[in-house]
Scaffold this motif. Sequence first.
Motif, PDB file in Angstrom:
ATOM      1  N   PHE A 256       0.838  -1.206   0.000  1.00 60.37           N
ATOM      2  CA  PHE A 256       0.000   0.000   0.000  1.00 60.37           C
ATOM      3  C   PHE A 256       0.873   1.256   0.000  1.00 60.37           C
ATOM      4  O   PHE A 256       1.943   1.289   0.628  1.00 60.37           O
ATOM      5  CB  PHE A 256      -0.900  -0.016   1.238  1.00 60.37           C
ATOM      6  CG  PHE A 256      -1.799   1.184   1.361  1.00 60.37           C
ATOM      7  CD1 PHE A 256      -2.941   1.299   0.596  1.00 60.37           C
ATOM      8  CD2 PHE A 256      -1.490   2.213   2.247  1.00 60.37           C
ATOM      9  CE1 PHE A 256      -3.772   2.396   0.709  1.00 60.37           C
ATOM     10  CE2 PHE A 256      -2.315   3.321   2.367  1.00 60.37           C
ATOM     11  CZ  PHE A 256      -3.456   3.417   1.587  1.00 60.37           C
ATOM     12  N   ASP A 257       0.418   2.284  -0.669  1.00 60.65           N
ATOM     13  CA  ASP A 257       1.128   3.566  -0.711  1.00 60.65           C
ATOM     14  C   ASP A 257       0.761   4.373   0.536  1.00 60.65           C
ATOM     15  O   ASP A 257      -0.251   5.074   0.568  1.00 60.65           O
ATOM     16  CB  ASP A 257       0.756   4.337  -1.983  1.00 60.65           C
ATOM     17  CG  ASP A 257       1.478   5.680  -2.072  1.00 60.65           C
ATOM     18  OD1 ASP A 257       2.329   5.973  -1.205  1.00 60.65           O
ATOM     19  OD2 ASP A 257       1.177   6.448  -3.009  1.00 60.65           O
ATOM     20  N   TRP A 258       1.609   4.270   1.556  1.00 59.91           N
ATOM     21  CA  TRP A 258       1.309   4.912   2.835  1.00 59.91           C
ATOM     22  C   TRP A 258       1.402   6.436   2.788  1.00 59.91           C
ATOM     23  O   TRP A 258       0.984   7.107   3.721  1.00 59.91           O
ATOM     24  CB  TRP A 258       2.224   4.359   3.919  1.00 59.91           C
ATOM     25  CG  TRP A 258       1.819   2.993   4.360  1.00 59.91           C
ATOM     26  CD1 TRP A 258       2.239   1.798   3.848  1.00 59.91           C
ATOM     27  CD2 TRP A 258       0.881   2.668   5.389  1.00 59.91           C
ATOM     28  NE1 TRP A 258       1.620   0.757   4.485  1.00 59.91           N
ATOM     29  CE2 TRP A 258       0.784   1.259   5.442  1.00 59.91           C
ATOM     30  CE3 TRP A 258       0.117   3.422   6.271  1.00 59.91           C
ATOM     31  CZ2 TRP A 258      -0.041   0.592   6.342  1.00 59.91           C
ATOM     32  CZ3 TRP A 258      -0.705   2.771   7.174  1.00 59.91           C
ATOM     33  CH2 TRP A 258      -0.785   1.381   7.207  1.00 59.91           C
ATOM     34  N   SER A 259       1.918   6.978   1.712  1.00 56.09           N
ATOM     35  CA  SER A 259       1.927   8.446   1.617  1.00 56.09           C
ATOM     36  C   SER A 259       0.516   9.002   1.472  1.00 56.09           C
ATOM     37  O   SER A 259       0.295  10.208   1.642  1.00 56.09           O
ATOM     38  CB  SER A 259       2.794   8.912   0.450  1.00 56.09           C
ATOM     39  OG  SER A 259       2.240   8.500  -0.791  1.00 56.09           O
ATOM     40  N   LEU A 260      -0.464   8.122   1.182  1.00 53.77           N
ATOM     41  CA  LEU A 260      -1.860   8.566   1.151  1.00 53.77           C
ATOM     42  C   LEU A 260      -2.400   8.835   2.553  1.00 53.77           C
ATOM     43  O   LEU A 260      -3.479   9.404   2.705  1.00 53.77           O
ATOM     44  CB  LEU A 260      -2.729   7.508   0.461  1.00 53.77           C
ATOM     45  CG  LEU A 260      -2.517   7.356  -1.048  1.00 53.77           C
ATOM     46  CD1 LEU A 260      -3.225   6.113  -1.560  1.00 53.77           C
ATOM     47  CD2 LEU A 260      -3.011   8.607  -1.770  1.00 53.77           C
ATOM     48  N   MET A 261      -1.663   8.427   3.571  1.00 51.36           N
ATOM     49  CA  MET A 261      -2.048   8.744   4.949  1.00 51.36           C
ATOM     50  C   MET A 261      -1.586  10.178   5.244  1.00 51.36           C
ATOM     51  O   MET A 261      -0.641  10.429   5.995  1.00 51.36           O
ATOM     52  CB  MET A 261      -1.422   7.755   5.934  1.00 51.36           C
ATOM     53  CG  MET A 261      -1.936   7.897   7.346  1.00 51.36           C
ATOM     54  SD  MET A 261      -1.314   6.595   8.459  1.00 51.36           S
ATOM     55  CE  MET A 261       0.466   6.954   8.454  1.00 51.36           C
ATOM     56  N   ASP A 262      -2.268  11.125   4.616  1.00 54.25           N
ATOM     57  CA  ASP A 262      -1.863  12.526   4.666  1.00 54.25           C
ATOM     58  C   ASP A 262      -2.875  13.423   5.370  1.00 54.25           C
ATOM     59  O   ASP A 262      -2.803  14.648   5.284  1.00 54.25           O
ATOM     60  CB  ASP A 262      -1.615  13.054   3.253  1.00 54.25           C
ATOM     61  CG  ASP A 262      -2.839  12.908   2.340  1.00 54.25           C
ATOM     62  OD1 ASP A 262      -3.915  12.488   2.830  1.00 54.25           O
ATOM     63  OD2 ASP A 262      -2.725  13.208   1.140  1.00 54.25           O
ATOM     64  N   GLY A 263      -3.854  12.815   6.062  1.00 53.96           N
ATOM     65  CA  GLY A 263      -4.843  13.611   6.786  1.00 53.96           C
ATOM     66  C   GLY A 263      -6.040  14.025   5.958  1.00 53.96           C
ATOM     67  O   GLY A 263      -6.942  14.687   6.483  1.00 53.96           O
ATOM     68  N   THR A 264      -6.085  13.637   4.693  1.00 47.75           N
ATOM     69  CA  THR A 264      -7.178  14.053   3.820  1.00 47.75           C
ATOM     70  C   THR A 264      -8.367  13.104   3.962  1.00 47.75           C
ATOM     71  O   THR A 264      -8.207  11.874   3.902  1.00 47.75           O
ATOM     72  CB  THR A 264      -6.724  14.066   2.355  1.00 47.75           C
ATOM     73  OG1 THR A 264      -5.611  14.958   2.226  1.00 47.75           O
ATOM     74  CG2 THR A 264      -7.847  14.515   1.437  1.00 47.75           C
ATOM     75  N   GLN A 392       7.696  11.191   6.226  1.00 45.68           N
ATOM     76  CA  GLN A 392       7.015  10.491   5.131  1.00 45.68           C
ATOM     77  C   GLN A 392       7.659  10.823   3.783  1.00 45.68           C
ATOM     78  O   GLN A 392       7.894   9.933   2.963  1.00 45.68           O
ATOM     79  CB  GLN A 392       5.542  10.885   5.092  1.00 45.68           C
ATOM     80  CG  GLN A 392       4.617  10.004   5.899  1.00 45.68           C
ATOM     81  CD  GLN A 392       3.158  10.321   5.605  1.00 45.68           C
ATOM     82  OE1 GLN A 392       2.742  11.479   5.621  1.00 45.68           O
ATOM     83  NE2 GLN A 392       2.377   9.298   5.350  1.00 45.68           N
ATOM     84  N   ALA A 393       7.938  12.105   3.561  1.00 46.45           N
ATOM     85  CA  ALA A 393       8.544  12.513   2.288  1.00 46.45           C
ATOM     86  C   ALA A 393       9.922  11.878   2.125  1.00 46.45           C
ATOM     87  O   ALA A 393      10.283  11.418   1.029  1.00 46.45           O
ATOM     88  CB  ALA A 393       8.641  14.032   2.221  1.00 46.45           C
ATOM     89  N   ILE A 401       8.726   2.293   3.296  1.00 44.11           N
ATOM     90  CA  ILE A 401       7.317   2.418   3.673  1.00 44.11           C
ATOM     91  C   ILE A 401       7.107   3.805   4.272  1.00 44.11           C
ATOM     92  O   ILE A 401       7.662   4.137   5.324  1.00 44.11           O
ATOM     93  CB  ILE A 401       6.919   1.328   4.671  1.00 44.11           C
ATOM     94  CG1 ILE A 401       6.995  -0.043   4.007  1.00 44.11           C
ATOM     95  CG2 ILE A 401       5.505   1.575   5.204  1.00 44.11           C
ATOM     96  CD1 ILE A 401       6.719  -1.200   4.955  1.00 44.11           C
ATOM     97  N   ALA A 402       6.307   4.627   3.600  1.00 45.02           N
ATOM     98  CA  ALA A 402       6.169   6.040   3.979  1.00 45.02           C
ATOM     99  C   ALA A 402       5.035   6.236   4.977  1.00 45.02           C
ATOM    100  O   ALA A 402       4.040   6.897   4.694  1.00 45.02           O
ATOM    101  CB  ALA A 402       5.950   6.891   2.735  1.00 45.02           C
ATOM    102  N   ASP A 403       5.207   5.649   6.191  1.00 37.12           N
ATOM    103  CA  ASP A 403       4.144   5.774   7.199  1.00 37.12           C
ATOM    104  C   ASP A 403       4.366   6.926   8.173  1.00 37.12           C
ATOM    105  O   ASP A 403       3.504   7.213   8.999  1.00 37.12           O
ATOM    106  CB  ASP A 403       3.975   4.459   7.959  1.00 37.12           C
ATOM    107  CG  ASP A 403       5.257   4.016   8.668  1.00 37.12           C
ATOM    108  OD1 ASP A 403       6.220   4.792   8.694  1.00 37.12           O
ATOM    109  OD2 ASP A 403       5.276   2.875   9.197  1.00 37.12           O
TER     110      ASP A 403
END
Length: 455
Positions: A256-264, A392-393, A401-403
Amino acid sequence: MKVRTLSLATLMLAAATLAGAQEPLSYVPPNFGSSGSPEFDAWRIDFANRAVLKQGKSAEIVDATLANLSPNSEVKRLNESQPEFVRPIWAYMASAVSDSRIALGRAAYQSRKDALTAIASQTGVPVEYAVAIWGVESSFGGNKGSSDVVRSLATLAYTGRRTALGEAELLAVFDILQRGEASRSDLVGSWAGAMGHTQFMPTSFLSRAIDGDGDGKRDIWNNPVDALASTLNYLAQAGWRANEGWGVEVQVPDGFDWSLMDGTLRPLSFWQALGISVVPLEIGAGSAAQTLDPAWQVRLLAPAGAQGAAFLVGVNYQAIRAYNAADAYALSVAMLGDLIAGRGRLPTRWPTDNPPVSRSGASEMQVLLNTLGFDVGTPDGQAGPRTRAALQAYQKSRGLIADGYASINALATLRAEVQPPAPAAPAPGTAPALPPPPVASDPNYKGPPPVRMTW
């Protein structure tokens, strides 16, 4: 009939009086005496002047409230200190949502829910979440705090990092006393100024407390029904949406692309299309599938990173978080509320071998991220949203893993990149490696060392 001519100034003063203005024309603070701290004494006189002359507070209330005060050294210490140890969320939740607290919460819920049914219906907030806040904040009234709230707030107000907050809350205290909503002796609570069964700050009391039992009083100090009703109203004003859950535990697929855990906030259907599935909600000894609106707006939350429990949370979770802006707190309240009402379970998937970094570790992480070009601002030892976003960046740029989980493993990865490891130490019993001998082509070569003869 003789007509009296009034001056413009007199007319203006009369108009202000009719409008309810409280600001006096002059005020001289009393001799408060020495508190033992010249800095505190100077602040107290200045604050009394501003409270009466600028804010229009009652001189009598201000004088009586600020009399016989001295700074609380323990409050000052707690305000200035930042504990080095950061408690992992799984340890916090194990304490906040213990078996005994669940049992006490269920008993409190059964005994209070009928009295709160009408208010719960009006606000749209289920009673169990107010009861959960009651449990976490004061152990259902068993520990409401023992600090003099006025003294605590005065200590915060005169020095340190919360001076504006301390003064604003003291001004609210003056209003509470002026209205007769509490006596001076009622104002007992936490070291930071929260008070009552569900630990309201004075400003929150003025804006959000309500009368829960219809007796004409908002008594959060001695009346649990008023305190719980006020908490329901607090959550409603914080944006709670009726007939909508706070969130659900989920399973996140590998890759899973954990960068989508961005608060949106995104529709539930968006997350499900990416392979995220909802963990069945346990009810009693069994489980049941939940009927969830695919359009429900939620965001992904993994407070302990990709190796820990994950959740999709919506605006009602944010309403709980408005009470205390910490995920450990908000998740504990949300899950305690569910368990009190006879549903749900505590998550067990936590990276216990990879805890969060300490305060000094967070500062080091921030320095390293800045060094690598991922801006976190001035390092402060707080692994907040900006640090998590920068981490994350960094992780995404390195194919990790960009958690954004500020853990000891993440810190070790940053250290290894910025500060490569030193050469390995020689094995026991072997001589350390000698540097290579200088050569004539080396500009620092000065020829062979002289030979010392011994006779």
